[in-house]
Write a protein that holds these residues in place. Sequence first.
Motif, PDB file in Angstrom:
ATOM      1  N   GLY A 160      65.581  22.614  62.496  1.00 18.50           N
ATOM      2  CA  GLY A 160      64.489  21.845  61.706  1.00 18.50           C
ATOM      3  C   GLY A 160      65.307  20.672  61.751  1.00 18.50           C
ATOM      4  O   GLY A 160      64.327  19.453  61.162  1.00 18.50           O
ATOM      5  N   GLU A 161      66.543  20.175  61.807  1.00 19.13           N
ATOM      6  CA  GLU A 161      67.009  18.901  61.589  1.00 19.13           C
ATOM      7  C   GLU A 161      66.293  17.713  62.529  1.00 19.13           C
ATOM      8  O   GLU A 161      65.970  16.442  61.849  1.00 19.13           O
ATOM      9  CB  GLU A 161      68.380  18.778  62.291  1.00 19.13           C
ATOM     10  CG  GLU A 161      69.106  17.607  61.756  1.00 19.13           C
ATOM     11  CD  GLU A 161      70.659  17.536  62.440  1.00 19.13           C
ATOM     12  OE1 GLU A 161      71.310  18.212  62.887  1.00 19.13           O
ATOM     13  OE2 GLU A 161      71.082  16.280  61.936  1.00 19.13           O
ATOM     14  N   ARG A 164      63.066  16.678  60.877  1.00 20.90           N
ATOM     15  CA  ARG A 164      63.183  16.300  59.598  1.00 20.90           C
ATOM     16  C   ARG A 164      63.702  14.671  59.659  1.00 20.90           C
ATOM     17  O   ARG A 164      63.271  13.720  59.013  1.00 20.90           O
ATOM     18  CB  ARG A 164      64.311  16.963  58.933  1.00 20.90           C
ATOM     19  CG  ARG A 164      63.773  17.737  57.783  1.00 20.90           C
ATOM     20  CD  ARG A 164      65.058  18.070  56.768  1.00 20.90           C
ATOM     21  NE  ARG A 164      66.370  18.694  57.462  1.00 20.90           N
ATOM     22  CZ  ARG A 164      66.577  19.684  57.870  1.00 20.90           C
ATOM     23  NH1 ARG A 164      65.767  20.757  57.961  1.00 20.90           N
ATOM     24  NH2 ARG A 164      67.938  19.879  58.498  1.00 20.90           N
ATOM     25  N   GLN A 167      60.540  12.681  61.099  1.00 24.12           N
ATOM     26  CA  GLN A 167      59.513  12.357  60.093  1.00 24.12           C
ATOM     27  C   GLN A 167      59.734  11.330  59.140  1.00 24.12           C
ATOM     28  O   GLN A 167      59.097  10.834  58.328  1.00 24.12           O
ATOM     29  CB  GLN A 167      59.292  13.503  59.056  1.00 24.12           C
ATOM     30  CG  GLN A 167      58.652  14.685  59.734  1.00 24.12           C
ATOM     31  CD  GLN A 167      58.693  16.029  58.998  1.00 24.12           C
ATOM     32  OE1 GLN A 167      59.677  16.436  58.267  1.00 24.12           O
ATOM     33  NE2 GLN A 167      57.960  17.165  59.349  1.00 24.12           N
TER      34      GLN A 167
END
Length: 194
Positions: A160-161, A164, A167
């Motif tokens: 997920g990094e 993130r 974004q």
Amino acid sequence: MPEDDRKDSLLKWDERFRSEGCVLGTNPSAYLIENMNTIISLAPGRRAVDIACGEGRNSIYLAKQGFQVVGLDISEAGLAKGRQWMEQEGVQIDFRLVNLETYQFTESYDLVINCNFLLRDLIPKSVAALSPGGIMVFDTLLDSPYVPTTHKKEFLLQPGELVRIFQGFPGAILVQEERLHDQMPTAKLIFRKK
Ligand SMILES: C[S@@+](CC[C@H](N)C(=O)[O-])C[C@H]1O[C@@H](n2cnc3c(N)ncnc32)[C@H](O)[C@@H]1O
């Protein structure tokens, strides 16, 4: 990164690149190839930079696709191989010896690629170096139980990094995926700057 770790990393790469043949193979990144039509149709121009280019397999591929490529790496041995290979292929690449930990971009690029390399502090600088509408391709190792323990944790993305991080930048993530079950798990993403 602690100074000793940085030296270890450089020595390791220099030593590997001094061996016969191409350490990372002669084929360009499969992800780059898969997405080349999209990249070509969206990139606002043809100036490209290959971050931590190693022996230049992706730089050479981009040059053959019509990009004017700058390849940045800290290993003189890797760059020397890249220069030799570039001549054999009849393409021109501006290979530069730099330490990306302290590097400041002075030019802007329509395409930035970052394959098999992770320096978190460099990511905002790389996005800042993109021209409006420019494309960034990111494809690097993801932490998972399947990654060999010889890989230092700090060089691995966490699940997920990558999304993130991107974004937080002005623009759009065009595609992204995490391949957790590949032999070498990776996180991949293509971003277009506003
Ligand atoms: C796994 S290789 C990836 C090479 C290339 N991107 C590819 O996919 O074929 C990692 C590269 O990062 C480079 N590197 C490591 N630390 C660096 C630093 N501080 N500045 C510039 N390059 C660095 C190494 O020399 C090596 O070429």
